[in-house]
Design an enzyme around this catalytic site. Structure first.
Site: not given
Length: 358
Positions: A140, A190, A222, A246, A250
Site C-alpha cells: 500500500y 506467502k 491462502d 486488510d 475483514d
C-alpha cells in the site's frame, strides 16, 4: 492526568460516541482515572466547519492526547468532494500523523449471538481471534508505484516492501498480545513466493525467541483464508502484513455475523486510536437505532492498552456480556420479531451493568 481526544465524526458517530462516553465517564469516576476528554472534528463534520477533513487543531489535539476515540467518518453528503478532500482522507491523515503502525482487531463470538454467524454454530462457538495487522508498510505504501503507458499499452505497478525493523516492531506487539491471551501466535505470509514475506517469516521467528511462553506457527495466506472458514476456533492471535491483514481482518469480522459488536485499536509509540470497525451508517443517523457496543468495547480496549486499567477493561467487557444475557438488543443484532432498544438505552444499560454501586 490522561488526555483523551474524542472525534465523533459523521453519521451515527455522534450517537455511538455519546453512549460510549457515558461508560467511560462512569469508569473514570469510579476508578479515579483522572481523564481529561476533549472533543474535536474530523471527516465530514470537519469539512462542514472548516473545509478540511482534518483541521490543524484536530491533529494537534490528537497528537497531544494519550489516546483517541473515533466514531465514524464519511457519507454520501460529501461524495462530490475531490478525493484529496473526502472525509476518509481525514482519517488516513490522522493515522499517519499519529504514526499508528499496529492495528488490533478482535473477532469474538458472543454466545448470545451465535445464530447471527453465517457459519454453523459448532464451527464458531469458541471463536476468539485477535488479528494484528501492520499498518504503515507493504504494497500500500511501497515505492515506486504508478500507472504508465509503454508501447501503447497501459501498465500498473506497485512495490511490496518491508524492512526488518518494521516487521520486528509489529511482531513484538503481537507476541505481547498473545502473552495476555491463550499464548498462541500464527504468523501469516506467502514465504514460498514472495521475498518480502520470506524476510517477514525470518524476523518473526527471531522475535519469537524473546517470548518462549508463546507457541509460534506459520501459515501461508491462502491457507489461512481457508482455515478461517473451515476451523476458525484454532486461531488465537493472527499476525500479518498490511495487505494480507486488510483482507483477513475483514474475513474474520464476518465470522461473528454482527459487525456492530466489533472494536479495533490502532497503536503507535505512545499514541493510540480506538474505533468500531463499522462505518457511519448515514441511513440510520440521528434515529437512535445504532448499536454502540462496538464503540463501548473500543473503550475497553483503550482501558487495556493505553490506560493500564486491565481490571476495568474486563469489567466493561463483562457488562456488555451481562446486557446481552438480559436479552437487550439493538435492531442490528435482534432476532426477527423480538423487542429492540435504542442507542441511548443500550449505553445506559451497559453503565448499569457495570454494577458500580457494588
Amino acid at each position: 492526568m490522561k488526555k483523551i481526544a474524542i472525534f465523533a465524526g459523521d453519521g451515527i458517530g455522534p450517537e455511538i460516541v455519546a453512549a460510549a462516553r457515558q461508560v467511560l465517564d462512569a469508569v473514570d469516576q469510579a476508578a479515579h482515572l483522572g481523564l481529561r476528554c476533549t472533543e474535536g472534528l474530523v471527516g465530514g463534520a470537519a469539512l462542514d466547519a472548516s473545509d478540511d477533513p482534518l483541521p490543524a487543531a484536530s491533529l494537534q489535539l490528537a497528537m497531544a492526547a494519550d489516546a483517541v476515540i473515533l466514531g465514524a467518518v464519511g457519507g454520501p453528503r460529501w461524495d462530490a468532494y475531490p478525493p484529496a478532500k473526502r472525509p476518509e482522507q481525514g482519517l488516513l491523515r490522522l493515522r499517519k500523523g499519529l504514526d499508528l503502525y499496529a492495528n488490533l482487531r478482535p473477532a469474538q463470538i458472543f454466545p448470545q449471538l451465535l445464530d447471527a454467524s453465517p457459519l454453523r454454530p459448532e464451527l464458531v462457538r469458541d471463536v476468539d481471534i485477535l488479528v494484528v495487522r501492520e499498518l504503515t508498510g507493504d504494497i500500500y505504501f511501497g515505492q515506486p508505484r504508478g500507472l504508465e503507458v509503454i508501447d501503447g499499452k497501459r501498465r500498473g505497478f506497485n512495490t511490496m516492501v518491508y524492512d526488518e525493523d518494521e516487521i520486528r516492531r509489529i511482531a513484538h506487539v503481537a507476541f505481547r498480545a498473545a502473552q495476555g491471551r491463550r499464548k498462541q501466535l500464527c504468523s501469516v505470509d506467502k514465504a514460498n513466493v514472495l521475498e518480502t514475506t520470506r524476510l517477514w517469516r525470518e524476523v518473526v521467528t527471531e522475535v519469537a525467541r524473546d517470548y518462549p511462553d508463546v507457541r509460534l506457527s506459520h501459515m501461508y495466506v491462502d491457507n489461512a483464508a481457508m482455515q478461517l472458514i473451515r476451523a476458525p476456533a484454532q486461531f488465537d492471535v493472527l499476525l500479518t502484513g498490511n495487505m494480507f491483514g486488510d483482507i483477513l481482518s475483514d474475513e474474520a469480522s464476518q465470522l461473528t455475523g454482527s459487525i456492530g459488536m466489533l472494536p479495533s485499536a490502532s497503536l503507535g509509540e505512545g499514541r493510540a486510536m480506538y474505533e468500531p470497525i463499522h462505518g457511519s451508517a448515514p441511513d440510520i443517523a440521528g434515529q437512535d437505532k445504532a448499536n454502540p457496543l462496538a464503540t463501548i468495547l473500543s473503550v475497553a480496549m483503550m482501558l487495556r492498552h493505553s490506560l493500564n486499567a486491565e481490571p476495568w477493561a474486563q469489567r466493561v467487557e463483562a457488562a456488555v456480556q451481562r446486557v446481552l444475557d438480559q436479552g437487550l438488543r439493538t435492531a442490528d443484532i435482534a432476532a426477527p420479531g423480538t423487542p429492540v432498544i435504542g442507542t441511548k438505552a443500550m449505553g445506559a444499560a451497559v453503565v448499569n451493568a457495570l454494577n458500580l454501586k457494588d
